[in-house]
Enzyme design. Structure first.
Site, mmCIF file in Angstrom:
data_model
loop_
_atom_site.group_PDB
_atom_site.id
_atom_site.type_symbol
_atom_site.label_atom_id
_atom_site.label_comp_id
_atom_site.label_asym_id
_atom_site.label_seq_id
_atom_site.Cartn_x
_atom_site.Cartn_y
_atom_site.Cartn_z
ATOM 1 N N ARG A 256 -56.744 -71.620 34.679
ATOM 2 C CA ARG A 256 -55.517 -70.868 34.372
ATOM 3 C C ARG A 256 -55.393 -69.769 35.408
ATOM 4 N NH1 ARG A 256 -53.436 -68.730 28.631
ATOM 5 N NH2 ARG A 256 -52.897 -70.933 28.578
ATOM 6 N N HIS B 275 -47.722 -76.122 31.875
ATOM 7 C CA HIS B 275 -48.887 -76.053 30.990
ATOM 8 C C HIS B 275 -49.058 -77.451 30.381
ATOM 9 C CE1 HIS B 275 -51.971 -74.751 28.420
ATOM 10 N NE2 HIS B 275 -51.449 -73.627 27.943
ATOM 11 N N LYS C 50 -63.406 -59.381 44.429
ATOM 12 C CA LYS C 50 -63.857 -58.952 45.760
ATOM 13 C C LYS C 50 -62.955 -59.506 46.860
ATOM 14 C CE LYS C 50 -68.631 -59.246 44.080
ATOM 15 N NZ LYS C 50 -69.922 -59.990 44.203
ATOM 16 N N ARG D 55 -56.382 -69.854 22.685
ATOM 17 C CA ARG D 55 -56.353 -71.246 22.253
ATOM 18 C C ARG D 55 -56.716 -72.224 23.374
ATOM 19 N NH1 ARG D 55 -53.911 -68.355 19.158
ATOM 20 N NH2 ARG D 55 -52.947 -67.482 20.991
ATOM 21 N N THR D 56 -56.127 -72.067 24.541
ATOM 22 C CA THR D 56 -56.387 -73.046 25.594
ATOM 23 C C THR D 56 -57.862 -73.040 25.980
ATOM 24 O OG1 THR D 56 -54.132 -72.794 26.436
ATOM 25 C CG2 THR D 56 -55.757 -73.793 27.914
#
Length: 311
Positions: free
Chosen positions: A105, A133, A84, A55-56
């Site tokens: 995120r 959030h 890496k 959703r985000t």
């Protein structure tokens, strides 16, 4: 309106006046999408998702595309140079040359704040570990305003994993700034809100109580906010399995709530809300997910261009 913050890393970064502005702009964008459909043409949103998201990430992408902009980024840290060993700061320094605004995120708390210190373009926190959030909070508040008319003088019941639930942490703090609100926090003892959050709510003068009894706690709730037990935050599966079915909202549980109670959930759900609840008009979580697109449109637009007068 020009926001006082360049980045959005915390749910308290925006003033109440700025929140009202974003709610009104999101409402206008929902009503008149054509007016804004090309307002960010030539602008690019960078999406840096080091943790899974549906959703985000997709609502941000939908929001940018609906504004006429473009999107680039990755949805898996294995697709980036993080695999890496590249540090977040270097990834951000490179990405800010490729985009005009970015959403991040990351599993580590404080990662978005760190990124904002290195980025020349606005950074939006799309979730940092179990901390915050803020755009889910914007979605939650916009949904409550849309469905209940205001954010004041409400009884809120939060249930589920209140220890790890970053959406709960963000939204609780945001709602505590509005007058007359009361909070009931329902969880097993192992998953109560963190001590720092309890202290912060107390300092803010928030009226709250903690409980383990879901049925009695929701009897006077105007909004019931459920969140899943977050398996990915547990160190061993045994502890998760012991707690995962503690609270399941079904029609029987809802019979103890008000007829006009609003049921929200940031999604995804696992089994904490039964499918049978979906047909109850009080179930607002899919409407909530849809409204998240409009409030993210308003946020992106305002951070880049400063407001509706620049559409």
């Amino acid at each position: 309106m020009k926001l006082n913050c360049k980045h959005l890393c915390h749910s308290l970064d925006l003033s109440l006046e700025e929140l009202d502005y974003l709610f009104n702009l999101a409402k206008e964008m929902k009503k008149n999408p054509a007016k804004y459909s090309n307002s960010l043409a030539g602008h690019i949103l960078g999406t840096l998702f080091f943790e899974p998201s549906t959703r985000t990430r997709l609502s941000f992408e939908s929001a940018m595309l609906r504004l006429g902009g473009q999107v680039l980024g990755f949805s898996d840290s294995d697709q980036s140079s993080a695999k890496k060993g590249e540090g977040l700061w270097d990834t951000v320094r490179v990405m800010d040359g490729y985009c005009d605004i970015m959403v991040i995120r990351h599993p580590k708390e404080g990662s978005s704040l760190l990124a904002s210190e290195y980025s020349q373009v606005p950074v939006i926190n799309g979730g940092d570990g179990g901390h915050q959030h803020p755009t889910q909070t914007l979605t939650d508040l916009f949904t409550i305003v849309t469905e209940k008319g205001s954010l004041e003088n409400k009884n809120f019941a939060f249930v589920g994993d209140l220890k790890h639930g970053r959406t709960v942490h963000s939204t609780l703090l945001a709602l505590a700034r509005y007058k007359g609100n009361k909070f009931t926090l329902i969880s097993p003892s192992e998953l109560k809100i963190p001590a720092y959050l309890r202290e912060q709510l107390t300092k803010m003068g928030a009226e709250f109580e903690e409980s383990t009894d879901l049925k009695s706690a929701i009897s006077d709730a105007d909004v019931l906010y459920s969140t899943r037990i977050q398996k990915e935050r547990f160190f061993n599966e045994e502890d998760y399995l012991k707690l995962k079915d503690n609270y399941i909202i079904n029609n029987c549980v809802l019979s103890h709530g008000k007829k006009d109670m609003l049921v929200l959930h940031p999604l995804p759900r696992v089994n904490e809300i039964s499918i049978e609840v979906d047909s109850d008009p009080r179930a607002g979580f899919f409407r909530q997910a849809k409204l998240g697109v409009y409030i993210r449109m308003a946020l992106i637009h305002t951070l880049i261009k400063g407001g509706h007068t620049n559409a």
